[in-house]
Design a protein around this motif. Structure first.
Motif, mmCIF file in Angstrom:
data_model
loop_
_atom_site.group_PDB
_atom_site.id
_atom_site.type_symbol
_atom_site.label_atom_id
_atom_site.label_comp_id
_atom_site.label_asym_id
_atom_site.label_seq_id
_atom_site.Cartn_x
_atom_site.Cartn_y
_atom_site.Cartn_z
ATOM 1 N N LYS A 199 -0.723 -2.038 -2.156
ATOM 2 C CA LYS A 199 0.133 -1.946 -1.093
ATOM 3 C C LYS A 199 -0.677 -1.687 0.108
ATOM 4 O O LYS A 199 -0.593 -2.417 1.144
ATOM 5 C CB LYS A 199 1.254 -0.991 -0.978
ATOM 6 N N ASP A 202 -2.531 -5.011 0.932
ATOM 7 C CA ASP A 202 -1.338 -5.984 1.346
ATOM 8 C C ASP A 202 -1.085 -5.588 2.848
ATOM 9 O O ASP A 202 -0.884 -6.760 3.525
ATOM 10 C CB ASP A 202 -0.246 -5.697 0.487
ATOM 11 N N ASP A 203 -0.457 -4.454 3.150
ATOM 12 C CA ASP A 203 -0.172 -4.220 4.561
ATOM 13 C C ASP A 203 -1.108 -4.489 5.695
ATOM 14 O O ASP A 203 -0.644 -4.989 6.701
ATOM 15 C CB ASP A 203 0.202 -2.656 4.555
ATOM 16 N N ILE A 206 -1.148 -8.494 5.768
ATOM 17 C CA ILE A 206 -0.121 -9.350 6.411
ATOM 18 C C ILE A 206 -0.120 -8.735 7.982
ATOM 19 O O ILE A 206 0.239 -9.873 8.898
ATOM 20 C CB ILE A 206 1.434 -8.371 5.818
ATOM 21 N N SER A 238 3.648 -12.781 -0.474
ATOM 22 C CA SER A 238 2.994 -12.524 0.956
ATOM 23 C C SER A 238 3.720 -13.287 2.035
ATOM 24 O O SER A 238 4.134 -12.753 2.986
ATOM 25 C CB SER A 238 1.491 -12.906 0.756
ATOM 26 N N ASP A 241 7.153 -11.960 3.183
ATOM 27 C CA ASP A 241 7.089 -10.608 4.110
ATOM 28 C C ASP A 241 6.424 -10.904 5.595
ATOM 29 O O ASP A 241 6.609 -10.550 6.661
ATOM 30 C CB ASP A 241 6.117 -9.929 3.218
ATOM 31 N N ALA A 244 8.976 -12.751 7.765
ATOM 32 C CA ALA A 244 9.744 -11.610 8.252
ATOM 33 C C ALA A 244 9.221 -10.660 9.286
ATOM 34 O O ALA A 244 9.731 -10.263 10.325
ATOM 35 C CB ALA A 244 10.342 -10.920 6.983
ATOM 36 N N LYS A 245 8.046 -10.287 9.175
ATOM 37 C CA LYS A 245 7.345 -9.360 10.034
ATOM 38 C C LYS A 245 6.881 -10.036 11.489
ATOM 39 O O LYS A 245 7.066 -9.308 12.546
ATOM 40 C CB LYS A 245 6.079 -8.911 9.353
#
Length: 571
Positions: A199, A202-203, A206, A238, A241, A244-245
């Motif tokens: 995570k 990942d964060d 993104i 990925s 997300d 959406a972000k």
């Protein structure tokens, strides 16, 4: 054949496990053709790394070919990296055995006292490229066969800059691999050196994707209706997300293709270059009135984009078209922000559209041209640190925005494609109209690709013969146009067939031929570096007086390409 038999029988010795020995014995007993294809050569690094059919043999992806490659890589890292604690990050995709292969690779690295970071589950290839620099690793590995059929898997190696290996590291690693006998692979893992990641990386990935894939603050993202399909691949973890972000709320996922699955059960081929692969997505788009369709390949490094044409029908853009539109919009953004000062560049490749060069030149920006494969675009970023890399792409549906990822990146490219579509929509235009505007300003370029499959040892010989004949007996005319130049990248020479003058080509040697006529028609030929195929690339162009003439002009260019294909007996 005796040499092949000797190689196969070596795989019946104690170096290899009982499962492998049984598979080889079955080939020896009953399947001479498969035996030949499994052992006639060693698996090699191509434009996209090492890729092939899974199974026992030197020309197959298996525990031992991957183990040997990783042992060679380990030896190279130990000899060439000065840090006390050397480290490598590993990712893998949705294919059969990818997770198992990732564990084998991690075991070998750790057995050689190299720290290993392994993603907890499947991840996109661009995130692996990002993670190499994010975690300050010396190298990265991703287990993937990209868009190849289900029976394939593969292995791509990245260096500390986040790009795939290029000279001198590629030959250095390959030499280390070739020195090894399979008995020298150390499979005895040091579990203390293997760390699972997820995570946190990942964060960060993104967040960086959204930052680099956004064009402006005032885009009405909520008003763009998007259909997205992961084609059973890794992008499902990925891209939703990231969208959406970024602020996209009207996103519709093709549910039948949402779940990662190495069989790719709903498509003939998980390749977004092929309209058939995006059929379910375009059907959904027509049902709900979507503006844009995005589909990605299994490891999420290339994307297909379909948009509404002038008649309101969904039309799949080719990689050159998507590349041109996204490049135009990035350049426009940089110009509006006052950041273009002569110290920027766009990246492209020798078989991609020349239109992108013209688009960049309109903004006073240089285009650097490399060989096929994004590792060469990543190398440009490293070779010109004094210049800003704006973006780059190639005809095979790949694009890279900025340099935070050093490979083609369908996550950020998806965001950028949606930004273009949303911006155009709120200004009374569309993605497709923006492409046609580029054509009216420059010229209407139409490209087409043919891939001819030639499997096995005989197929490799046929491909070699086709390339040889095109060198020995070069085309003099193409569709009635006199051929002006023949660029032979294996010989590193551009031959002017009219004046007789020759020019050196300042690129690494590669088995590629490109013919160009006096009128700007191009035909290129090259064997694939990752599949048993020979590829022919066609590019034709003409002026476009107005958008209203687009359909007629495109039909004329399509007809011209078909005439060339027939003329070359490639039907």
């Amino acid at each position: 054949m005796s040499e092949i038999l000797d190689k196969a029988k070596h795989w019946l010795t104690a170096t290899f496990d009982s499962e492998t020995q049984k598979e080889v014995q079955d080939l020896l007993n009953s399947n001479p053709k498969d035996l030949e294809d499994s052992f006639y050569k060693d698996m090699e690094f191509g434009t996209g790394g090492m890729r092939g059919t899974m199974g026992a043999g030197t020309n197959r992806i298996n525990k031992y070919t991957l183990g040997r490659a990783t042992q060679g890589l380990s030896n190279y890292i130990i000899e060439n990296v000065t840090k006390d604690q050397k480290s490598v990050v590993i990712a893998y995709d949705c294919r059969h055995n990818s997770k198992k292969f990732a564990k084998i690779v991690a075991d070998v690295l750790s057995a050689n006292q190299i720290k290993v970071y392994v993603f907890e589950d499947l991840r996109p290839t661009p995130e692996l490229s990002f993670a190499v620099r994010h975690l300050n690793c010396d190298a990265g590995i991703v287990l993937t066969a990209s868009h190849n059929p289900p029976e394939y898997n593969g292995y791509k190696v990245y260096w500390a800059d986040g790009g795939q290996i290029v000279p001198p590291h590629d030959s250095g690693i390959i030499n280390k691999v070739n020195e090894l006998d399979f008995s020298e692979i150390n499979f005895n893992a040091n579990k203390d050196l293997i760390q699972e990641i997820g995570k946190n990386v990942d964060d960060a990935f993104i967040e960086a994707s959204v930052k680099n894939g956004s064009l402006a603050e005032n885009i009405d993202r909520k008003n763009l209706k998007i259909v997205f399909t992961s084609l059973h691949g890794t992008s499902i973890v990925s891209i939703p997300d990231a969208l959406a972000k970024a602020g996209y709320t009207d996103v519709h996922i093709v549910e039948e293709q949402r779940t990662p699955n190495g069989d790719f059960p709903t498509v003939k081929s998980p390749n977004p270059e092929e309209p058939e692969a995006l059929q379910m997505a375009t059907n959904l788009a027509n049902k709900i009135g979507a503006d844009i369709v995005i589909g990605t390949d299994p490891d999420c490094d290339r994307l297909g984009v379909a948009v509404r044409d002038l008649d309101g029908n969904m039309k799949l853009m080719n990689g050159n078209q998507t590349m041109v539109v996204m490049t135009e919009f990035l350049l426009k953004k940089w110009k509006q922000e006052g950041k273009i000062n002569g110290k920027q560049f766009i990246g492209s490749t020798i078989v991609s559209t020349e239109l992108v060069n013209n688009v960049a030149a309109n903004y006073g920006v240089d285009t650097k041209i490399g060989l096929t494969g994004f590792k060469w675009i990543a190398k440009m970023v490293r070779d010109f640190p004094e210049l800003d890399f704006i973006g780059g792409g190639e005809e095979s549906f790949g694009y890279m925005v900025s340099d935070f990822v050093r490979d083609k990146d369908a996550v950020t490219a998806t965001l950028l494609a949606c930004e273009v579509a949303a911006y155009a929509k709120q200004n009374g235009s569309s993605f497709y109209k923006e492409l046609l505007e580029i054509y009216t300003k420059n010229a209407f370029y139409k490209e087409h690709l043919i891939s001819i499959t030639k499997k096995g040892m005989d197929g490799a010989a046929q491909i070699q013969k086709m390339m040889s004949e095109m060198r020995i007996n070069p085309l003099k005319n193409i569709d009635g146009e006199k051929v002006k130049t023949l660029s032979d990248y294996q010989e590193s020479v551009e031959y002017n067939l009219i004046s007789g003058e020759n020019k050196n080509i300042d690129l690494p040697k590669s088995n590629v031929l490109i013919y160009q006529t006096e009128n700007g028609t191009r035909v290129a030929a090259r064997p694939s570096g990752t599949e048993p195929k020979i590829k022919f690339y066609f590019s034709v162009n003409t002026s476009l007086e107005s958008i209203e003439n687009a359909k007629k002009t495109e039909a004329e260019l399509d007809a011209k390409i078909q005439r060339i294909i027939k003329e070359m007996n490639l039907n």
